[in-house]
Design an enzyme around this catalytic site. Structure first.
Site, PDB file in Angstrom:
ATOM      1  N   CYS A  97      -3.042   3.986   1.991  1.00 30.60           N
ATOM      2  CA  CYS A  97      -1.820   4.420   2.680  1.00 30.60           C
ATOM      3  C   CYS A  97      -2.105   5.488   3.719  1.00 30.60           C
ATOM      4  CB  CYS A  97      -0.820   4.942   1.658  1.00 30.60           C
ATOM      5  SG  CYS A  97      -0.118   3.661   0.622  1.00 30.60           S
TER       6      CYS A  97
ATOM      7  N   GLU B 266      -3.169   5.679  -2.742  1.00 30.02           N
ATOM      8  CA  GLU B 266      -2.021   4.786  -2.630  1.00 30.02           C
ATOM      9  C   GLU B 266      -0.793   5.502  -3.188  1.00 30.02           C
ATOM     10  OE1 GLU B 266      -1.321   2.041  -1.332  1.00 30.02           O
ATOM     11  OE2 GLU B 266      -3.103   0.790  -1.130  1.00 30.02           O
TER      12      GLU B 266
END
Length: 231
Positions: A2, A105
């Site tokens: 991410c 993440e």
């Protein structure tokens, strides 16, 4: 991935993981990088092979061709399209490795905020990520348009809320990927079919407040008390 990762070890730890006997041209420095919370546009250590030498430079994470001024700067290139994508045509021949310690993440688990997870190798070795980019070499001095992107894949099986993760290679394949003599067709086979399996990794919950990239330190990679590693 991410958009956050860690690269806290020093360049010589990453060279040892690659296990390349070639002499090193080192423009990345000898000190630990201590980047626990690196975001896109950060300068990250990047390896490529220059003749018989392995070269390390600090290169911006993110790249786009100079004609693509009306779009955001990509930080990744999808594995199934990159070799034949006009957007990345200029840098597809310029293969590199970014060695990182872990990536993050954020997962929606039903709470008011998404829960961050850290993903790393089970053996704690550096993660050798396939990349392509525009970077300095003997004929090309550092310039403002330099940058690189990770090759990414939606491999599945991890905490992959964003449906993509870096294409990671074992040391033998990373060396073959870096070798300029490796044909482009073989490089495409490596990234498509020979990336490391999910079983090489573990992941666990970490504390929520990562926030601004100025927030650095080993506390950012510490499991939450009671968090199950290798979830």
């Amino acid at each position: 991935m991410c958009g956050r990762l860690s690269q806290y070890r020093g360049i010589h730890d990453f060279v040892a993981a690659l296990n390349i006997p070639n002499a090193l041209i080192n423009y990345a420095g000898d000190q630990p990088f201590e980047l626990y919370n690196a975001a896109p546009s950060a300068q990250l250590a990047l390896f490529h092979q220059e003749g018989q030498f392995l070269r390390a430079d600090m290169v911006r994470w993110g790249w786009r061709p100079d004609w693509a001024t009306d779009c955001a700067v990509p930080i990744k290139a999808r594995v199934e399209r990159v070799a034949h994508n006009l957007f990345f045509r200029a840098i597809w021949p310029h293969r590199a490795i970014s060695a990182i310690d872990n990536w993050f993440e954020w997962v929606d688990e039903g709470g008011p905020k998404k829960q961050p997870y850290l993903i790393r190798r089970k053996d704690r070795a550096p993660i050798l990520c396939a990349a392509i980019g525009q970077y300095p070499n003997a004929e090309h001095k550092p310039e403002e348009h330099d940058g690189f992107v990770f090759i990414s894949a939606g491999q599945g099986g991890m905490v992959d809320a964003q449906d993509w993760q870096p294409v990671t290679l074992n040391p033998e394949l990373a060396r073959e990927w870096l070798n300029p003599a490796t044909p482009k067709e073989r490089a495409e086979q490596i990234m498509l079919f020979q990336r490391e399996p999910t079983e090489a990794f573990e992941w666990f919950k970490i504390d929520r407040p990562m926030g601004n990239v100025q927030n650095q330190g080993a506390h950012l990679i510490t499991p939450i008390a009671g968090s199950d590693e290798d979830a």
